[in-house]
Design an enzyme around this catalytic site. Structure first.
Site, PDB file in Angstrom:
ATOM      1  N   GLU A   1      42.222  34.784  35.452  1.00 26.65           N
ATOM      2  CA  GLU A   1      43.262  33.490  35.708  1.00 26.65           C
ATOM      3  C   GLU A   1      42.550  32.260  35.333  1.00 26.65           C
ATOM      4  OE1 GLU A   1      44.913  30.422  38.410  1.00 26.65           O
ATOM      5  OE2 GLU A   1      43.113  31.347  38.344  1.00 26.65           O
ATOM      6  N   GLU A   2      41.229  32.418  35.990  1.00 27.56           N
ATOM      7  CA  GLU A   2      40.400  31.120  35.904  1.00 27.56           C
ATOM      8  C   GLU A   2      40.156  30.555  34.393  1.00 27.56           C
ATOM      9  OE1 GLU A   2      39.834  29.170  38.037  1.00 27.56           O
ATOM     10  OE2 GLU A   2      39.735  30.487  40.060  1.00 27.56           O
TER      11      GLU A   2
ATOM     12  N   ASP B   1      47.389  32.582  45.886  1.00 26.45           N
ATOM     13  CA  ASP B   1      46.448  31.779  45.372  1.00 26.45           C
ATOM     14  C   ASP B   1      46.252  30.267  45.366  1.00 26.45           C
ATOM     15  OD1 ASP B   1      44.275  31.693  43.352  1.00 26.45           O
ATOM     16  OD2 ASP B   1      45.697  31.325  41.630  1.00 26.45           O
TER      17      ASP B   1
ATOM     18  N   HIS C   1      44.391  37.234  41.718  1.00 29.25           N
ATOM     19  CA  HIS C   1      43.539  37.483  40.859  1.00 29.25           C
ATOM     20  C   HIS C   1      42.032  37.844  41.130  1.00 29.25           C
ATOM     21  CE1 HIS C   1      41.385  33.433  40.427  1.00 29.25           C
ATOM     22  NE2 HIS C   1      42.550  32.994  41.040  1.00 29.25           N
TER      23      HIS C   1
ATOM     24  N   ASP D   1      39.028  37.396  39.082  1.00 27.31           N
ATOM     25  CA  ASP D   1      38.011  36.708  38.865  1.00 27.31           C
ATOM     26  C   ASP D   1      37.729  35.624  39.492  1.00 27.31           C
ATOM     27  OD1 ASP D   1      40.406  35.338  37.446  1.00 27.31           O
ATOM     28  OD2 ASP D   1      39.185  34.490  36.000  1.00 27.31           O
TER      29      ASP D   1
END
Length: 411
Positions: free
Chosen positions: A176-177, A199, A79, A81
């Site tokens: 994602e966060e 991740d 991801h 972000d």
């Protein structure tokens, strides 16, 4: 490979890609668009095919097969972000060659030190090349390390056509966060049978179990009256909210739980006499316990509504994602292959549950079983975040080895 990883990672880290939970766009922030466009150009530059970016900022690309075997299409995702909880603006990564095992001065002016006294796991990194923050921002290894590792692995395979492999798909996703990573992800377009998110944290992490997750929002209406004449009239919503919190088990909170233990977590408490709002997240690995936790909240709300009036308390619970183990167990070989890849490279696999969620948690329920691989970082989401470039090399090597193993095991 190591120098390429360092250069890629630092380049990505310098783009501010913090996501914004209050935004209704996808991606939620313009910085993610900036990084996405950069990644599109880099994917094309290394020779990836079918490089696309859609209207929601999802980047996808293909490494075509170079074998005649019938190899399943596998994917790798990371991801773009970074976490909204700590600033990601003006990230200034610091490079430490051959870490000596002592204190690392992140910021001399502000007296910010990354010390093994506070973070004993630093002892594992003596002799490594470390990348740290300058003490004023997060680093963004979560998950720009994963992006750099996937990119470097793809470049390696393109530069080494003698390594036989099936078709590989890669994707870089937004937000994602803030839990929205897969919300607009086109699984059919991606076209992989299985995938891996890159991740995870330290070397060897391999995860295929995540929390079951929900959020709960409680609004309590009070009645404000001048305190001098309030007897028998005032209803203080703050005190009702405190009563709600006190009826939850005090030991079932993040600060008291670990491993497979679930929890209730009070994220925010905003109130006045007239109105108070509580925001919780609910987490548990066991589906029955997860449902029981939600039921407990409903029971407390019903009890307080009976005590203070039905119109005073509203409770809204929304499921966020579920334990991906349920969807990965039927295709357990994808975990076994990742395990074998690590073992082949002399890495001890550390199979453990994720006390959180990844994009894979949701993707697995969208028809794309997706366990999680280590990316190598430590202390995510804050000023003490750092990553070993040596372990980034190992993460990229694991990606390559997984791809090789899928080809070798195919007929």
């Amino acid at each position: 490979m190591k120098q390429e990883l360092i250069e890629r990672f630092i380049r990505y880290a310098k783009v501010n890609t913090q996501s914004d939970p209050n935004s209704h766009t996808c991606p939620s922030t313009s910085g993610q668009w900036e990084l996405a466009r950069m990644l599109v150009e880099e994917l094309k530059a290394i020779g990836m095919e079918d490089v696309t970016i859609d209207d929601n900022g999802y980047v996808m690309a293909t490494l075509p097969a170079n074998t005649d075997k019938n190899v399943p299409v596998i994917g790798f995702l990371a991801h773009m972000d970074t976490a909204p909880e700590f600033t990601g603006a003006n990230v200034n990564p610091q490079l430490i060659d051959s870490y000596d095992g002592g204190d690392i001065v992140l910021n001399k002016e502000q007296g910010i030190i990354l010390s093994p006294n506070d973070f004993p796991e630093l002892a594992h990194y003596k002799g490594h090349t470390l990348i740290t923050t300058d003490g004023t921002t997060l680093l963004g290894a979560d998950d720009k390390a994963g992006i750099a590792e996937i990119m470097t692995a793809m470049n390696y395979l393109i530069q080494h056509p003698e390594i036989k492999h099936g078709k590989v798909r890669v994707a870089f996703t937004p937000d994602e966060e803030i839990g929205r990573g897969p919300h607009k992800f086109d699984v059919a377009k991606f076209g992989a049978q299985f995938a891996y998110t890159v991740d995870g944290g330290p070397l060897g992490e391999l995860e295929y179990e995540s929390f079951n997750a929900a959020e709960a929002k409680i609004t309590i209406k009070g009645k404000n009256v001048h305190p001098g004449t309030a007897k028998g009239k005032m209803i203080n919503s703050i005190k009702i909210a405190m009563e709600f919190e006190q009826q939850l088990p005090a030991h079932e909170a993040p600060e008291h739980t670990e491993g497979y233990e679930g929890f209730y977590h009070l994220l925010s408490f905003q109130g006045s006499v007239e109105e108070t709002k509580l925001h919780y997240i609910i987490r548990d690995f066991d589906r029955e316990q997860f449902e029981a936790r939600k039921a407990k909240m409903k029971e407390i709300a019903a009890s307080l509504a009976q005590k203070y009036g039905n119109d005073r308390i509203t409770l809204e619970i929304n499921d966020q994602y579920y334990n991906m183990r349920e969807k990965i167990e039927p295709v357990r070989h994808i975990v076994d292959i990742a395990h074998e890849a690590m073992t082949n490279l002399g890495i001890e696999p550390k199979v453990k549950p994720i006390r959180g969620g990844t994009d894979g948690s949701q993707l697995s329920y969208m028809g794309l079983p997706t366990p999680n691989l280590f990316a190598g970082g430590e202390n995510f989401h804050g000023r003490y975040e750092y990553i070993s470039a040596d372990n980034m090399v190992k993460a990229a090597e694991v990606i390559v080895e997984i791809i090789k193993l899928f080809e070798q095991k195919a007929s």
